[in-house]
Each structure stands twice: as structure tokens, then as C-alpha cells.
Design an enzyme around this catalytic site. Structure first.
Site, PDB file in Angstrom:
ATOM      1  N   ASP A   1      -1.963 -10.304  -3.135  1.00 20.69           N
ATOM      2  CA  ASP A   1      -2.818 -11.447  -2.771  1.00 20.69           C
ATOM      3  C   ASP A   1      -4.299 -11.068  -2.885  1.00 20.69           C
ATOM      4  O   ASP A   1      -5.178 -11.907  -2.666  1.00 20.69           O
ATOM      5  CB  ASP A   1      -2.464 -11.997  -1.383  1.00 20.69           C
ATOM      6  CG  ASP A   1      -2.662 -10.998  -0.272  1.00 20.69           C
ATOM      7  OD1 ASP A   1      -2.970  -9.818  -0.558  1.00 20.69           O
ATOM      8  OD2 ASP A   1      -2.496 -11.379   0.909  1.00 20.69           O
ATOM      9  N   SER A   2      -4.581  -9.821  -3.316  1.00 24.46           N
ATOM     10  CA  SER A   2      -5.951  -9.449  -3.706  1.00 24.46           C
ATOM     11  C   SER A   2      -6.429 -10.351  -4.838  1.00 24.46           C
ATOM     12  O   SER A   2      -7.623 -10.389  -5.132  1.00 24.46           O
ATOM     13  CB  SER A   2      -6.007  -7.979  -4.141  1.00 24.46           C
ATOM     14  OG  SER A   2      -5.033  -7.708  -5.124  1.00 24.46           O
TER      15      SER A   2
ATOM     16  N   ASP B   1       3.341 -10.355  -3.104  1.00 28.68           N
ATOM     17  CA  ASP B   1       2.875 -10.450  -1.720  1.00 28.68           C
ATOM     18  C   ASP B   1       3.239 -11.782  -1.084  1.00 28.68           C
ATOM     19  O   ASP B   1       3.066 -12.843  -1.713  1.00 28.68           O
ATOM     20  CB  ASP B   1       1.345 -10.330  -1.678  1.00 28.68           C
ATOM     21  CG  ASP B   1       0.871  -8.918  -1.413  1.00 28.68           C
ATOM     22  OD1 ASP B   1       1.673  -8.077  -0.964  1.00 28.68           O
ATOM     23  OD2 ASP B   1      -0.325  -8.653  -1.655  1.00 28.68           O
TER      24      ASP B   1
ATOM     25  N   LYS C   1       6.264  -8.197  -0.359  1.00 24.53           N
ATOM     26  CA  LYS C   1       5.493  -7.307   0.518  1.00 24.53           C
ATOM     27  C   LYS C   1       4.839  -8.121   1.616  1.00 24.53           C
ATOM     28  O   LYS C   1       4.389  -9.249   1.364  1.00 24.53           O
ATOM     29  CB  LYS C   1       4.439  -6.529  -0.283  1.00 24.53           C
ATOM     30  CG  LYS C   1       3.582  -5.594   0.580  1.00 24.53           C
ATOM     31  CD  LYS C   1       2.749  -4.631  -0.237  1.00 24.53           C
ATOM     32  CE  LYS C   1       1.478  -5.200  -0.788  1.00 24.53           C
ATOM     33  NZ  LYS C   1       0.515  -5.711   0.212  1.00 24.53           N
TER      34      LYS C   1
ATOM     35  N   GLU D   1       2.382  -7.612   5.525  1.00 16.50           N
ATOM     36  CA  GLU D   1       1.491  -6.686   6.242  1.00 16.50           C
ATOM     37  C   GLU D   1       1.781  -6.665   7.734  1.00 16.50           C
ATOM     38  O   GLU D   1       2.119  -7.681   8.332  1.00 16.50           O
ATOM     39  CB  GLU D   1       0.031  -7.124   6.042  1.00 16.50           C
ATOM     40  CG  GLU D   1      -0.425  -7.098   4.598  1.00 16.50           C
ATOM     41  CD  GLU D   1      -1.870  -7.589   4.416  1.00 16.50           C
ATOM     42  OE1 GLU D   1      -2.566  -7.831   5.430  1.00 16.50           O
ATOM     43  OE2 GLU D   1      -2.287  -7.724   3.256  1.00 16.50           O
TER      44      GLU D   1
ATOM     45  N   GLU E   1      -2.884   1.766   3.573  1.00 22.50           N
ATOM     46  CA  GLU E   1      -4.212   1.494   2.997  1.00 22.50           C
ATOM     47  C   GLU E   1      -5.324   2.004   3.905  1.00 22.50           C
ATOM     48  O   GLU E   1      -5.318   1.778   5.124  1.00 22.50           O
ATOM     49  CB  GLU E   1      -4.362  -0.030   2.782  1.00 22.50           C
ATOM     50  CG  GLU E   1      -5.719  -0.383   2.187  1.00 22.50           C
ATOM     51  CD  GLU E   1      -5.797  -1.770   1.576  1.00 22.50           C
ATOM     52  OE1 GLU E   1      -4.765  -2.478   1.533  1.00 22.50           O
ATOM     53  OE2 GLU E   1      -6.905  -2.157   1.140  1.00 22.50           O
TER      54      GLU E   1
HETATM   55  O1  KIV Z   1      -3.020  -7.425  -2.463  1.00 23.92           O
HETATM   56  C1  KIV Z   1      -3.066  -6.285  -2.909  1.00 23.92           C
HETATM   57  O2  KIV Z   1      -3.532  -6.035  -4.032  1.00 23.92           O
HETATM   58  C2  KIV Z   1      -2.559  -5.196  -2.081  1.00 23.92           C
HETATM   59  C3  KIV Z   1      -2.931  -3.818  -2.501  1.00 23.92           C
HETATM   60  C4  KIV Z   1      -4.315  -3.545  -2.064  1.00 23.92           C
HETATM   61  C5  KIV Z   1      -1.974  -2.811  -1.994  1.00 23.92           C
HETATM   62  O3  KIV Z   1      -1.937  -5.424  -1.099  1.00 23.92           O
END
Ligand code: KIV
Length: 262
Positions: A42-43, A81, A111, A113, A181
Site C-alpha cells: 500500500d506504499s 497488502d 499482508k 500490520e 520495518e
Molecule cells: O507497503 C509497502 O510497500 C510495505 C513495505 C514497506 C514493506 O509494506
């Protein structure tokens, strides 16, 4: 293609490589490389959409980018994500959202968090349905406001202990891999040694079981990359040079030459 069990069997002997990717064209390039895993992170909210953080990224946007990446990289293990507020309400809603990602993108895993009560319950519920889950601890970008900004986590004894406890809880809940991270290298090494599942570091030193970087950062496409990023290319310069050359060739009527015309 990599699988959950093949990735887990690498620990501790062979490092796992991961890069983020958001588009089909970049995914096509990565599909031809030896990269082990792709993360549709989600970056994308920051590097692709130009937003200040990842919080407003929608589930539909993650699905859209996941589909594009899967079309470009059919042979790679792809993690997508779960965006902010798609897994924090309750475990049932988390499972429905993880299921949408798996069914609509062809992802191999999702994924999420943190390690709050609802996140741990969500990991249990999602893995019980047969969906592999990757955890993410330390600096968790979706928690940027509660963490008071982009800061290294686990620097003092109490917060280091908290992250260690969370890592064990995430493993116990059923995650098959864990992203760490922006934590001190020694803490990441000690967490990695204490877990059965592989850890993937980003700004977490060399002792994790693998490494991940945001692709725009490591290729030099994003100007505000964090300190822990090594630039492996300067594509910003390559793009500027190519664009200037194109402009002058169009103005000088060198492009399109006969071979580019019908
Ligand atoms: O969203 C993302 O790119 C991430 C990485 C920073 C691990 O979670």
C-alpha cells in the site's frame, strides 16, 4: 514459483528477496528476474499516487494494482497488502477482505500490520480459511499517526521487548512470514533468531531472513526515499535525459525518421 513451504525452508540458510511493484509493465520486467517474491504494497499510495501516507488507500485500489501485477508477473509469488481499515474492525470483515484480494487478484498471500487483539484474531481467521498471511511489525506505516511520525521503533528496552512479544504472537496466530520495518539491527537479529518463520527486513539491518525495498526508491524514481534505501539505479536521470533527447529530436525533425514511419 515460490511457495509458502519453499520460502520457509530457506530459513536460515538462503536469504529471501522481495520488491514492491504496482504496475504490469514493471511486473513484466521483474517476472524475468530471479526475485523471489513481489509485494503489491500500500506504499503505492505514496509513491504511485503521491499522497503523504498510506491511510487513504482503498481495498479496490489494492485489487486493481494486484490484478495489474499478476497479469505482468504470472510466475511470481505475489503478496498484496490489506489496506488501512480493511482488517481492523473484526476478524470476519478481515477474512472477507482478504478473500476478495485472493479471489480477484490471484495473490498467493496477504499482508497486514500490527499485533493488536483484532489483528491477531484476523490472522487466525484468515489463515484458518487457507489464506497465507504475512505480518508487519516495528514501524507500521498505517500507524504513522499513533507512532507520531516516521521514526525508528524499538530503540529502548521496553519498546524492543514489546516488538519481540508481538512477533511471537503474530507467529503463534499463524503468519508464515514477518516484515520488520525500521528497527535496530540487533533487535531484528534477535527477533529473527527467536522465530520459526522467516523475517523480511526493511531498514532493519542484515540479520533478517530476507530483505524488501520499495522499487521506486531503489531505482531512483522517488526523490524522498528514506535513509535506509540504497539506490541501485538512477532512473530519474535516465528518464530526464531520454525526455530531453526526445524533445530536441522532435523539434529538430529528427524523430520520426523513415524507419519509424509507415
Ligand atoms: O507497503 C509497502 O510497500 C510495505 C513495505 C514497506 C514493506 O509494506
Amino acid at each position: 514459483m515460490e511457495t509458502v513451504s519453499k520460502l520457509q525452508a530457506r530459513k536460515p540458510a538462503e536469504k529471501i528477496t522481495m520488491l514492491t511493484v504496482y504496475s504490469a509493465s514493471t511486473a513484466m520486467i521483474l517476472n524475468q528476474t530471479n526475485i523471489d517474491t513481489l509485494l503489491v504494497g500500500d506504499s503505492l499510495g505514496v509513491v504511485f499516487q503521491g499522497k503523504p501516507d498510506t491511510l487513504s488507500v482503498a481495498l479496490e485500489e489494492m485489487i486493481y494494482h494486484g490484478q495489474a501485477v499478476r497479469r505482468g508477473a504470472p510466475d511470481k509469488f505475489m503478496i498484496v497488502d490489506l489496506p488501512f481499515m480493511s482488517y481492523q474492525v473484526n476478524a470476519e470483515e478481515s477474512l472477507i477482505n482478504a478473500g476478495r484480494i485472493m479471489k480477484q487478484t490471484g495473490a498467493n498471500a496477504v499482508k497486514l500490520e500490527g499485533a493488536s487483539e483484532v489483528v491477531l484474531a484476523s490472522i487466525q481467521k484468515i489463515t484458518a480459511a487457507g489464506i497465507p498471511v504475512v505480518g508487519h511489525l516495528g514501524f507500521t506505516p498505517q500507524g504513522v499517526h499513533s507512532l507520531s511520525g516516521y521514526k525508528v521503533q524499538g530503540k529502548d528496552g521496553a519498546s524492543a521487548e514489546k516488538i519481540k512479544t508481538e512477533a511471537l504472537a503474530v507467529e503463534k496466530a499463524g503468519a508464515f512470514m514477518l516484515v520488520l520495518e525500521m528497527i535496530p539491527a540487533a533487535l531484528a537479529g534477535s527477533i529473527t533468531a527467536g522465530l520459526k518463520i522467516p523475517t523480511i527486513g526493511i531498514g532493519a539491518g542484515p540479520d533478517c531472513d530476507g530483505q524488501v525495498l520499495v522499487i521506486d526508491d531503489m531505482l531512483g524514481l522517488y526523490p524522498r526515499a528514506p535513509k535506509f534505501v540504497k539506490r541501485y539505479a538512477n532512473l530519474d536521470q535516465s528518464i530526464s535525459q531520454a525526455v530531453e533527447k526526445y524533445i530536441s529530436e522532435v523539434k529538430e525533425q529528427k524523430f520520426p525518421a523513415a524507419k519509424y514511419s509507415f
